[in-house]
Enzyme design. Structure first.
Site, PDB file in Angstrom:
ATOM      1  N   GLY A   9      54.647  27.695  58.153  1.00  0.00           N
ATOM      2  CA  GLY A   9      54.853  26.612  59.113  1.00  0.00           C
ATOM      3  C   GLY A   9      54.416  26.926  60.525  1.00  0.00           C
ATOM      4  N   GLU A  10      53.464  27.850  60.700  1.00  0.00           N
ATOM      5  CA  GLU A  10      53.059  28.200  62.063  1.00  0.00           C
ATOM      6  C   GLU A  10      52.453  27.016  62.804  1.00  0.00           C
ATOM      7  OE1 GLU A  10      50.005  31.155  64.490  1.00  0.00           O
ATOM      8  OE2 GLU A  10      50.777  31.799  62.546  1.00  0.00           O
TER       9      GLU A  10
ATOM     10  N   ASN B 184      49.120  28.080  52.265  1.00  0.00           N
ATOM     11  CA  ASN B 184      47.823  27.726  52.835  1.00  0.00           C
ATOM     12  C   ASN B 184      46.786  27.392  51.769  1.00  0.00           C
ATOM     13  OD1 ASN B 184      47.830  28.053  55.911  1.00  0.00           O
ATOM     14  ND2 ASN B 184      48.867  29.913  55.258  1.00  0.00           N
TER      15      ASN B 184
ATOM     16  N   ARG C 188      47.579  24.051  49.985  1.00  0.00           N
ATOM     17  CA  ARG C 188      47.389  22.893  50.856  1.00  0.00           C
ATOM     18  C   ARG C 188      45.990  22.856  51.451  1.00  0.00           C
ATOM     19  NH1 ARG C 188      53.264  22.869  54.006  1.00  0.00           N
ATOM     20  NH2 ARG C 188      54.519  22.871  52.122  1.00  0.00           N
TER      21      ARG C 188
ATOM     22  N   GLY D 179      59.702  13.823  65.739  1.00  0.00           N
ATOM     23  CA  GLY D 179      60.346  15.115  65.574  1.00  0.00           C
ATOM     24  C   GLY D 179      59.736  15.892  64.423  1.00  0.00           C
TER      25      GLY D 179
ATOM     26  N   GLN E 149      59.782  18.368  58.556  1.00  0.00           N
ATOM     27  CA  GLN E 149      59.921  19.387  57.519  1.00  0.00           C
ATOM     28  C   GLN E 149      60.207  20.737  58.178  1.00  0.00           C
ATOM     29  OE1 GLN E 149      56.442  20.061  55.184  1.00  0.00           O
ATOM     30  NE2 GLN E 149      57.445  21.425  53.737  1.00  0.00           N
TER      31      GLN E 149
ATOM     32  N   SER F 219      52.653  13.402  66.550  1.00  0.00           N
ATOM     33  CA  SER F 219      53.632  12.976  65.550  1.00  0.00           C
ATOM     34  C   SER F 219      55.010  13.561  65.846  1.00  0.00           C
ATOM     35  CB  SER F 219      53.164  13.403  64.152  1.00  0.00           C
ATOM     36  OG  SER F 219      54.147  13.118  63.178  1.00  0.00           O
TER      37      SER F 219
END
Length: 300
Positions: free
Chosen positions: A93-94, A128, A131, A71, A74, A66
């Protein structure tokens, strides 16, 4: 102890007015207003205390594809590195950072915030847990660190992550499992329900191997755990209950319909047990809410 902050509603408490679910492309007026900037990937490093240990290779490949096509939609959240000047440590965002590296990006969009160690851990846990990215063991370890390292109570942890205290307490119990059993849960070979079923057994490692080898359901694992406990106490395994009469079955059906859960009545000549079965902690929370509400209404 650090001041208590209620972050369970999301990351907005630390991101100001930025919507953490929004798509912000670096270079646009919206991104500039939110403080998004392009940072060279080599200047970004992972947080060694990140609560998430396992990243699905399949999900990572999908995200990499993706990112190659569209790109990074987020931005990740980072803070200035507490160890190396001019570099940044990932707060949230790792997975996007890992996928961006695999996609060959040289830089990626990021929000930079000044955060202390407690805020970093809280944000990482919130992201985490909300989500559903953490395994039950990772989640339990993160709760334990919030309590042991930063002095949080179970109630405060529940408020931070937006979960019930019973959920936090039941998740923390998984840390009492032997390391091999925790590894099975971490790798997805056992569910949290399986693990809780054998948590108090004398030989959870052996029971875990049996559950995996035989592909047992959680209910079967619970029965296996009970039988193992009876054998350990020198008692024969309990016999299966006899077929119930029509009146008892009707009562079970009425109670099940009222509560929205499976109910079992075990009558032994006018005395016995009433068992209410739940499959998830959310169902248990809802049952407690209903009983509490009814009790309060009766007293008012």
């Amino acid at each position: 102890m650090a001041e208590k902050r209620g972050l369970g509603r999301g990351l907005s408490a630390l991101l100001g007015d930025v919507d953490e679910t929004a798509t912000l492309t670096a270079g646009t007026p919206e991104a500039a207003a939110a403080g998004v900037r392009e940072i060279p990937i080599e200047l970004i490093h992972r947080n060694e205390r990140q609560p998430r240990w396992v990243f699905s290779p399949e999900e990572l490949e999908e995200l990499t594809a993706s990112i190659r096509e569209k790109g990074v939609l987020q931005p990740i959240l980072v803070r200035p590195s507490p160890r190396t000047g001019g570099e940044f440590e990932i707060v949230a965002g790792e997975r996007r950072w890992r996928a961006s590296q695999k996609a060959g990006l040289k830089a990626m969009p990021a929000l930079v915030r000044e955060l202390d160690d407690l805020q970093v851990l809280e944000v990482a846990v919130i992201e985490n847990v909300q989500r559903a990215n953490l395994s039950p063991i990772e989640e339990a370890a993160a709760y334990r660190e919030l309590m042991d390292r930063f002095g949080r109570t179970q109630e405060e942890v529940a408020d931070i992550v937006g979960k019930s205290r019973s959920h936090v307490a039941n998740t923390l119990r998984l840390m009492n499992l032997p390391e091999p059993v925790r590894e099975h849960v971490l790798e997805g070979r056992l569910s949290a329900g399986h693990a809780r079923a054998i948590l108090t057994a004398e030989n959870p490692e052996q029971l875990a191997e049996q559950i995996i080898a035989r592909g047992l359901s959680v209910r079967d694992a619970e029965r296996l755990g009970r039988e193992a406990g009876q054998v350990a106490r020198g008692k024969p395994p309990a016999r299966r209950a006899a077929t119930k009469d029509t009146d008892t079955q009707a009562l079970e059906n009425d109670l099940s319909e009222m509560l929205g859960l499976d109910v079992e009545v075990l009558d032994r000549g006018g005395a016995g047990e009433l068992r209410i079965k739940y499959a998830t902690l959310e169902q248990l929370d809802e049952l407690c809410r209903r009983l509490t509400t009814r009790s309060a209404a009766a007293l008012s």
